[in-house]
Structure formats: structure tokens, C-alpha cells
Write a protein that holds these residues in place. Sequence first.
Motif, PDB file in Angstrom:
ATOM      1  N   TYR A   4      -4.171  10.906 -47.129  1.00  4.03           N
ATOM      2  CA  TYR A   4      -5.584  11.069 -47.464  1.00  4.03           C
ATOM      3  C   TYR A   4      -6.383  10.644 -46.251  1.00  4.03           C
ATOM      4  O   TYR A   4      -6.270   9.500 -45.787  1.00  4.03           O
ATOM      5  CB  TYR A   4      -5.935  10.252 -48.715  1.00  4.03           C
ATOM      6  CG  TYR A   4      -5.369  10.873 -49.978  1.00  4.03           C
ATOM      7  CD1 TYR A   4      -6.148  11.721 -50.765  1.00  4.03           C
ATOM      8  CD2 TYR A   4      -4.058  10.647 -50.346  1.00  4.03           C
ATOM      9  CE1 TYR A   4      -5.624  12.321 -51.915  1.00  4.03           C
ATOM     10  CE2 TYR A   4      -3.523  11.239 -51.489  1.00  4.03           C
ATOM     11  CZ  TYR A   4      -4.316  12.072 -52.267  1.00  4.03           C
ATOM     12  OH  TYR A   4      -3.787  12.669 -53.394  1.00  4.03           O
ATOM     13  N   ASP A   5      -7.179  11.565 -45.739  1.00  2.00           N
ATOM     14  CA  ASP A   5      -7.720  11.476 -44.389  1.00  2.00           C
ATOM     15  C   ASP A   5      -9.227  11.738 -44.438  1.00  2.00           C
ATOM     16  O   ASP A   5      -9.769  12.186 -45.451  1.00  2.00           O
ATOM     17  CB  ASP A   5      -7.011  12.590 -43.580  1.00  2.00           C
ATOM     18  CG  ASP A   5      -7.185  12.485 -42.089  1.00  2.00           C
ATOM     19  OD1 ASP A   5      -7.811  11.530 -41.613  1.00  2.00           O
ATOM     20  OD2 ASP A   5      -6.691  13.396 -41.383  1.00  2.00           O
ATOM     21  N   CYS A   6      -9.904  11.464 -43.343  1.00  3.27           N
ATOM     22  CA  CYS A   6     -11.279  11.952 -43.146  1.00  3.27           C
ATOM     23  C   CYS A   6     -11.436  12.097 -41.644  1.00  3.27           C
ATOM     24  O   CYS A   6     -11.334  11.104 -40.910  1.00  3.27           O
ATOM     25  CB  CYS A   6     -12.317  10.986 -43.721  1.00  3.27           C
ATOM     26  SG  CYS A   6     -14.004  11.504 -43.335  1.00  3.27           S
ATOM     27  N   LYS A   7     -11.645  13.317 -41.206  1.00  4.66           N
ATOM     28  CA  LYS A   7     -11.613  13.626 -39.765  1.00  4.66           C
ATOM     29  C   LYS A   7     -12.660  12.849 -38.952  1.00  4.66           C
ATOM     30  O   LYS A   7     -12.485  12.638 -37.758  1.00  4.66           O
ATOM     31  CB  LYS A   7     -11.836  15.131 -39.547  1.00  4.66           C
ATOM     32  CG  LYS A   7     -10.647  15.982 -39.933  1.00  4.66           C
ATOM     33  CD  LYS A   7      -9.583  16.024 -38.819  1.00  4.66           C
ATOM     34  CE  LYS A   7      -8.363  16.844 -39.186  1.00  4.66           C
ATOM     35  NZ  LYS A   7      -7.326  16.097 -39.922  1.00  4.66           N
ATOM     36  N   THR A   8     -13.761  12.442 -39.591  1.00  8.97           N
ATOM     37  CA  THR A   8     -14.833  11.804 -38.826  1.00  8.97           C
ATOM     38  C   THR A   8     -14.767  10.268 -38.852  1.00  8.97           C
ATOM     39  O   THR A   8     -15.589   9.613 -38.217  1.00  8.97           O
ATOM     40  CB  THR A   8     -16.204  12.231 -39.388  1.00  8.97           C
ATOM     41  OG1 THR A   8     -16.193  11.984 -40.803  1.00  8.97           O
ATOM     42  CG2 THR A   8     -16.477  13.700 -39.127  1.00  8.97           C
ATOM     43  N   ALA A   9     -13.828   9.692 -39.591  1.00 11.15           N
ATOM     44  CA  ALA A   9     -13.837   8.229 -39.785  1.00 11.15           C
ATOM     45  C   ALA A   9     -12.825   7.530 -38.862  1.00 11.15           C
ATOM     46  O   ALA A   9     -11.733   8.056 -38.621  1.00 11.15           O
ATOM     47  CB  ALA A   9     -13.527   7.910 -41.243  1.00 11.15           C
ATOM     48  N   GLU A  30      -8.242  16.092 -47.008  1.00 12.36           N
ATOM     49  CA  GLU A  30      -9.508  15.601 -46.474  1.00 12.36           C
ATOM     50  C   GLU A  30     -10.350  15.026 -47.629  1.00 12.36           C
ATOM     51  O   GLU A  30     -10.557  15.687 -48.651  1.00 12.36           O
ATOM     52  CB  GLU A  30     -10.230  16.769 -45.782  1.00 12.36           C
ATOM     53  CG  GLU A  30     -11.518  16.422 -45.096  1.00 12.36           C
ATOM     54  CD  GLU A  30     -11.341  15.645 -43.786  1.00 12.36           C
ATOM     55  OE1 GLU A  30     -10.191  15.449 -43.308  1.00 12.36           O
ATOM     56  OE2 GLU A  30     -12.377  15.206 -43.258  1.00 12.36           O
ATOM     57  N   VAL A  31     -10.796  13.785 -47.451  1.00 14.82           N
ATOM     58  CA  VAL A  31     -11.671  13.160 -48.460  1.00 14.82           C
ATOM     59  C   VAL A  31     -13.095  13.190 -47.889  1.00 14.82           C
ATOM     60  O   VAL A  31     -13.324  12.709 -46.769  1.00 14.82           O
ATOM     61  CB  VAL A  31     -11.226  11.706 -48.753  1.00 14.82           C
ATOM     62  CG1 VAL A  31     -12.127  11.062 -49.799  1.00 14.82           C
ATOM     63  CG2 VAL A  31      -9.768  11.689 -49.228  1.00 14.82           C
ATOM     64  N   ASP A  32     -14.013  13.752 -48.637  1.00 15.37           N
ATOM     65  CA  ASP A  32     -15.378  13.946 -48.147  1.00 15.37           C
ATOM     66  C   ASP A  32     -16.180  12.643 -48.331  1.00 15.37           C
ATOM     67  O   ASP A  32     -16.888  12.465 -49.323  1.00 15.37           O
ATOM     68  CB  ASP A  32     -16.007  15.113 -48.921  1.00 15.37           C
ATOM     69  CG  ASP A  32     -17.361  15.508 -48.358  1.00 15.37           C
ATOM     70  OD1 ASP A  32     -17.886  14.757 -47.500  1.00 15.37           O
ATOM     71  OD2 ASP A  32     -17.891  16.546 -48.776  1.00 15.37           O
ATOM     72  N   LEU A  33     -16.056  11.757 -47.345  1.00 17.73           N
ATOM     73  CA  LEU A  33     -16.742  10.456 -47.448  1.00 17.73           C
ATOM     74  C   LEU A  33     -18.251  10.633 -47.460  1.00 17.73           C
ATOM     75  O   LEU A  33     -18.971   9.896 -48.149  1.00 17.73           O
ATOM     76  CB  LEU A  33     -16.345   9.553 -46.272  1.00 17.73           C
ATOM     77  CG  LEU A  33     -14.872   9.133 -46.139  1.00 17.73           C
ATOM     78  CD1 LEU A  33     -14.718   8.114 -45.015  1.00 17.73           C
ATOM     79  CD2 LEU A  33     -14.310   8.578 -47.432  1.00 17.73           C
ATOM     80  N   GLU A  37     -16.942  11.378 -52.144  1.00 18.72           N
ATOM     81  CA  GLU A  37     -15.721  11.712 -52.903  1.00 18.72           C
ATOM     82  C   GLU A  37     -14.828  10.485 -53.129  1.00 18.72           C
ATOM     83  O   GLU A  37     -14.106  10.405 -54.127  1.00 18.72           O
ATOM     84  CB  GLU A  37     -14.936  12.804 -52.134  1.00 18.72           C
ATOM     85  CG  GLU A  37     -13.828  13.399 -52.966  1.00 18.72           C
ATOM     86  CD  GLU A  37     -12.984  14.421 -52.194  1.00 18.72           C
ATOM     87  OE1 GLU A  37     -13.410  14.906 -51.125  1.00 18.72           O
ATOM     88  OE2 GLU A  37     -11.877  14.713 -52.688  1.00 18.72           O
ATOM     89  N   GLN A  38     -14.929   9.517 -52.219  1.00 17.76           N
ATOM     90  CA  GLN A  38     -14.094   8.295 -52.340  1.00 17.76           C
ATOM     91  C   GLN A  38     -14.426   7.477 -53.592  1.00 17.76           C
ATOM     92  O   GLN A  38     -13.650   6.641 -54.017  1.00 17.76           O
ATOM     93  CB  GLN A  38     -14.211   7.425 -51.067  1.00 17.76           C
ATOM     94  CG  GLN A  38     -15.541   6.759 -50.828  1.00 17.76           C
ATOM     95  CD  GLN A  38     -16.536   7.653 -50.102  1.00 17.76           C
ATOM     96  OE1 GLN A  38     -16.561   8.859 -50.281  1.00 17.76           O
ATOM     97  NE2 GLN A  38     -17.393   7.048 -49.283  1.00 17.76           N
TER      98      GLN A  38
END
Length: 209
Positions: A4-9, A30-33, A37-38
Amino acid sequence: MKLYDCKTAPSPRRVRIFLAEKRIELDTIEVDLAHGEQFGEAFRKINADCVVPVLQLDDGQCISEVVAICSYIEALHPEPAMLGETPAEKAAVLMWNAKVEQQGLGAMADTFRNSAKGLRDKALTGPDAYPQIPELAERGRERVARFMHRIDASLAERTYIAGEFFSMADITALVFTDFAAWTKIPLPADATNLARWYSEVSKRPSTTA
Ligand SMILES: N[C@@H](CCC(=O)N[C@@H](CS)C(=O)NCC(=O)O)C(=O)O
């Protein structure tokens, strides 16, 4: 396994770089922080702390916390060793990684989360509301500059953060330094050792992961 990832974090980026150094590819979700979504019911079942990264094993077990995830991966894929090989190297990597997490990334989090407009009642990660304290943002900037001088001094004595080998501690320090640059906190002009190290490690192909 899936990540579980977030490309911008910054935190999941540490895991992506770690995996890239080991040439491991994982399925990612991708988790939409940015859109919360978290905090939704589905992700809370994955990590009640509402943060990424999380590594979910094939049997469903969820491992959160960057160091725990990377330790698990290193145990499965020991080469190249990113957490040290000898007992003394392993201790140095964990020691420096903790210093960079607490004094570097922690100070950056204070700076960013106590000043970003979109995080008004989210000065700390997690499901609960914490209002911003502008003084913490200011103190964080001072701590970041101090810590950069601190690692500059230690890099006068060694090539990489924890010794003569690239490690997890370098990944954490690189993500910290990039995060600082993104928030317009530059390297101090006199931090020449840090500048040498930053230029060198930024060229590694894994850093684009
Ligand atoms: N100590 C945790 C930190 C994880 C963390 O803070 N993740 C951030 C992204 S860098 C997050 O998910 N933030 C969610 C939010 O801002 O609500 C770790 O090592 O994994």
C-alpha cells in the motif's frame, strides 16, 4: 505480497527505493492520501493508524512501519544487504536510521504539517484531529538546519551515513533531504560534506522509484 503506497509521500518512497536497490518488484495499491482514503473503513482494516506504507503478505498479515517492512524484505532477500552485514554494521545502520527519522524527518513533519493549509486539523498523522501549532513549524525549520549540520559533520568522517556502504540510513537521509528541498529548505551553504553525499546518492537509479 502487495504494498500500500502513495507516490507523493516520503515514507512509502523509502520502501520503494529499498525494493529498487534489491531489484524487487511488488504489486502496489495507491492510497489517495490527498482525498482522505487512509481514513476510510477499508484502509483502517489494513492499518488502524491510517498511514502508508503497509506491506500485506499473501496470508493477509499487514506489516506497517518502514523499518519493519524493510527488515522483513531483507530477511527474505539478504542481497544486497541494506541493513548491514556484521553486528557492528547492523547497529550503525539502525542507529543512524533512527537519528535521521527522529531528528530529520520528524522535524520536517513538524514543519510541514504545522504549516500546510490542507492539514489545518491534521498536524499529526492518524485518525484523530490535532490543530496546527505555528511555533512548531518554525522550530522544525531550525531543527532541520541544525540536523543538516550534524550529518554534515559526520559525513566528514565516512562516505555514507552509517559507514563505507550504502544502506537504509542513506535512503532515509535522502528522502529527508529531498523533502526539505521540496519545502524550500536548502542545504546550508557550508555543508560541503552533505552536498557531496547528496549529489552522489541522488544519482542512484533507485531514487526515481
Ligand atoms: N512511522 C511511519 C510513518 C508513516 C507515515 O507518516 N506515513 C504518511 C506518509 S509519509 C501517511 O501515511 N500520512 C497520512 C496522512 O497524512 O494522513 C512509518 O515508518 O511507516
